[in-house]
Every structure is written in C-alpha cells, then in structure tokens.
Design a protein around this motif. Structure first.
Motif, short mmCIF file in Angstrom:
data_model
loop_
_atom_site.label_atom_id
_atom_site.label_comp_id
_atom_site.label_asym_id
_atom_site.label_seq_id
_atom_site.Cartn_x
_atom_site.Cartn_y
_atom_site.Cartn_z
N ASP A 89 0.85 -1.20 0.00
CA ASP A 89 0.00 0.00 0.00
C ASP A 89 0.88 1.25 0.00
N ASP A 90 0.97 1.90 -1.15
CA ASP A 90 1.75 3.13 -1.23
C ASP A 90 0.84 4.37 -1.23
N ARG A 91 -0.47 4.16 -1.01
CA ARG A 91 -1.41 5.28 -0.99
C ARG A 91 -1.72 5.74 0.43
N ALA A 92 -1.88 4.78 1.34
CA ALA A 92 -2.13 5.12 2.75
C ALA A 92 -1.16 4.31 3.61
N PRO A 93 0.15 4.57 3.48
CA PRO A 93 1.15 3.76 4.17
C PRO A 93 1.14 3.97 5.68
N VAL A 94 1.37 2.87 6.39
CA VAL A 94 1.46 2.91 7.85
C VAL A 94 2.88 3.21 8.29
N SER A 95 3.86 2.92 7.42
CA SER A 95 5.27 3.02 7.82
C SER A 95 5.72 4.45 8.09
N LEU A 141 22.32 -0.30 0.75
CA LEU A 141 22.93 0.91 1.31
C LEU A 141 22.65 2.13 0.43
N HIS A 142 22.57 1.92 -0.87
CA HIS A 142 22.27 3.02 -1.79
C HIS A 142 20.84 3.53 -1.57
N ILE A 143 19.91 2.62 -1.34
CA ILE A 143 18.52 3.02 -1.04
C ILE A 143 18.49 3.86 0.23
N VAL A 144 19.18 3.40 1.26
CA VAL A 144 19.24 4.12 2.53
C VAL A 144 19.83 5.52 2.32
N LYS A 145 20.91 5.58 1.56
CA LYS A 145 21.58 6.86 1.31
C LYS A 145 20.67 7.84 0.57
N LEU A 146 19.98 7.36 -0.44
CA LEU A 146 19.10 8.23 -1.21
C LEU A 146 17.91 8.71 -0.36
N TYR A 147 17.39 7.82 0.48
CA TYR A 147 16.28 8.24 1.35
C TYR A 147 16.71 9.42 2.22
N ASN A 148 17.92 9.37 2.72
CA ASN A 148 18.39 10.41 3.63
C ASN A 148 18.88 11.68 2.91
N GLU A 149 19.18 11.58 1.62
CA GLU A 149 19.79 12.71 0.93
C GLU A 149 18.89 13.42 -0.08
N LEU A 150 17.96 12.72 -0.68
CA LEU A 150 17.18 13.33 -1.76
C LEU A 150 16.19 14.36 -1.23
N SER A 151 16.07 15.44 -1.97
CA SER A 151 15.09 16.48 -1.65
C SER A 151 13.90 16.44 -2.60
N TYR A 153 11.58 14.14 -5.44
CA TYR A 153 11.18 12.82 -5.94
C TYR A 153 11.79 11.68 -5.11
N ARG A 154 11.90 11.93 -3.82
CA ARG A 154 12.49 10.89 -2.96
C ARG A 154 11.64 9.63 -2.95
N ALA A 155 10.34 9.79 -2.72
CA ALA A 155 9.47 8.62 -2.63
C ALA A 155 9.47 7.83 -3.93
N GLU A 156 9.35 8.53 -5.07
CA GLU A 156 9.32 7.85 -6.35
C GLU A 156 10.62 7.07 -6.59
N LEU A 161 13.34 1.75 -6.32
CA LEU A 161 14.56 0.97 -6.05
C LEU A 161 14.29 -0.19 -5.10
N LEU A 162 13.44 0.04 -4.10
CA LEU A 162 13.12 -1.06 -3.18
C LEU A 162 12.37 -2.17 -3.90
#
Length: 298
Positions: A89-95, A141-151, A153-156, A161-162
């Motif tokens: 569920d990427d529309r109403a995510p619990v995470s 590790l690349h996914i983790v890095k991008l999550y923390n760095e992108l300003s 289109y981070r979610a997209e 990538l996941l």
C-alpha cells in the motif's frame, strides 16, 4: 494469491541504529515491514521464539506484528541500517508513523501495514546473509543513502529501487549457487574468458577429478551437464558480441572457435530462435539462457 511483481512498496523511514543491549531491544512487535542490515557481528536475533546468529552483512526481514528481539552484548554494540516500509500500500502507508508494542504488554497493534497473500514473499527468509551478494548489499545501502539525501522525488526514487531490490533478493534466495570449491573455481575461470576453447576433459583435469565423478558433481552443482554449460557460455558470448561489437558474424564464429559460420549459425538459431544475422538487424531482448531446458545438450 499475489506475486512479488505486484508489490507497491513505500519506504516510510530509514535510520541508522546502534544496538547495545538496551531494554527497548527486548521482545516486541512492529506495525510495519522492517529491514535491519547489520554491518558487524556477532550477536543474535530472535524471531517467533527462534534464535539466529548475526554476523557481518546479516539482513533481518520482519513482517508486521511478528514478535522479535535483539540479543546484543553491551560490550560489543552492533550497527545497523534500518528501513521501515509498506509493501502492498503506497497510498495510505502505515510506515510513515510506525508503532511498537513491547512485552509484557499484549501484542495488539491498533494498525498494521497491509499484508496480501503472497507465497513468494512468505518464502523469503527472516534472516539472510548478504555476504555472498555484494551487489545486493551495496544496493540496499544506496537506497538508505538516497532516502536520507534526496530532496526531490524521494518517494518515487526510493520506492522504485526497493521494488527492484526485492525482486533481485528473491532471485538471489532461489538461484542455484554452486558450493563445491572446485566447481566454483572452474566456473569463475570460464566466466572470465568464455571464448577459451577448452575441452571438458581439460575441465576435470583442472579440478583434479576423475571423469565420472566430475560429471556427477558438475551436474549436481550447476543443474547442467558440462557440454550444455559450455554451449550456454558460447551462446551468451555470441549474443554480447552481436550487440556490442562491429565484428562480422564470420569473425564472431571464429572468435568462439567454430570452424566456419555455418555450425555457429545453426547453433545460435536453435538456441535463440533467430539467426545471428536476423538478430543483428532487429535486436531484441533475448533470454541469455536460451529456450531449452537447463540440462539439455546443444
């Protein structure tokens, strides 16, 4: 029943964490899917009452509501890259607002990430070493890095990538991987230079084995006969040369050790369903392992 290809992941949070044996690492449940990638060991992970060792590059995959605990020595804290996500569920995510419940409180979560029936997802292990899979380790590790760095289109970016990473991990878990060191060493040699026209007799000599045992061991380790594996090597190399070089088809046949273009064309056509000339004129994405059964002879 869903397939893994139908996942719609959403990464709600990613964070580094140092497990040091503190009380909040005891038995608990989480409302979302969670990955923990450890960069050191030793330690222990408890999932559903069973204990598993933690070593360098150990991946832990937890489902929503799954009881788990970290057994880490305060004398040797372990660093981990944690990723919390929804998978269906990427529309109403619990995470994005995950919750934990700790024992001895009743494990009754008010809300959990959506879970769909999916045999492929269920078959993925709770604890898995990425030590033999450096590409998966680096990609996580690349996914983790991008999550923390992108300003922007981070979610997209991260969710896509996941999704790809989950499919790659599934392939790694279920791929047939040779374990006998003699066969592993031989395959590395062959993959490094697939144009080397060695005989199968040279293969068993390089492994220091008798003919009959070599054939039995090779088939058991790879799922293919030596001749079929050798033929696949040549066909895969032919495909790459047709795609990536300006060599003539005759020159490619010669490079692969064929006496003339005719047997090469016959083998390529039988393997891929098109002739080398047709493929070069109209390239398309071919399966590198060809259409025949893995153990079949050319």
């Amino acid at each position: 029943m869903k397939t893994l290809a139908e996942l719609t992941p959403y990464v709600g949070d990613s964070m580094p964490y140092l497990y040091d044996g503190s009380s909040n690492e005891g038995l608990r449940v989480c409302s979302v899917y969670a990955f923990h990638l450890f960069t050191d060991g030793p330690g222990e992970m408890e999932i559903d009452g069973a204990r598993y060792p933690i070593g360098n590059r150990t991946l832990v995959f937890l489902r929503p509501g799954q009881p788990h605990a970290f057994h880490i020595s305060p004398a040797h804290p372990l660093a981990s890259h944690n990723l919390y996500c929804d998978l269906w569920d990427d529309r109403a995510p619990v995470s994005a607002h995950r919750t934990f419940i700790y024992a001895p409180q009743p494990f009754r979560l008010p809300e959990q990430s959506a879970a769909e029936p999916c045999a492929e997802l269920d078959a993925l292990p709770g604890v898995y070493s990425l030590q033999p899979h450096p590409q998966l380790y680096d990609a996580f590790l690349h996914i983790v890095k991008l999550y923390n760095e992108l300003s922007f289109y981070r979610a997209e970016t991260v969710n896509s990538l996941l999704y790809a990473w989950m499919l790659s991990w599934h392939n790694a878990v279920h791929a047939r991987r040779p374990r006998d060191y003699r066969i592993v060493r031989l395959l590395e040699r062959l993959e490094t230079n697939p144009e080397r026209r060695e005989t199968v007799e040279q293969w068993w000599s390089l492994c220091g084995l008798k003919r009959t045992y070599f054939h039995e061991l090779f088939l058991r380790e790879t799922g293919m006969t030596p001749k079929a594996y050798q033929h696949r090597l040549w066909m895969r190399r032919a495909l790459h040369l047709l795609q990536e070089s300006d060599l003539s088809i005759t020159a490619i046949a010669e490079r692969l050790g064929y006496p003339s273009i005719h047997p090469f064309t016959r083998h390529f056509s039988a393997y891929y369903g098109v002739s080398p000339k047709q493929y070069r004129l109209n390239p398309r994405r071919e399966r590198e392992d060809g259409p025949e059964a893995p153990g079949g002879e050319p």
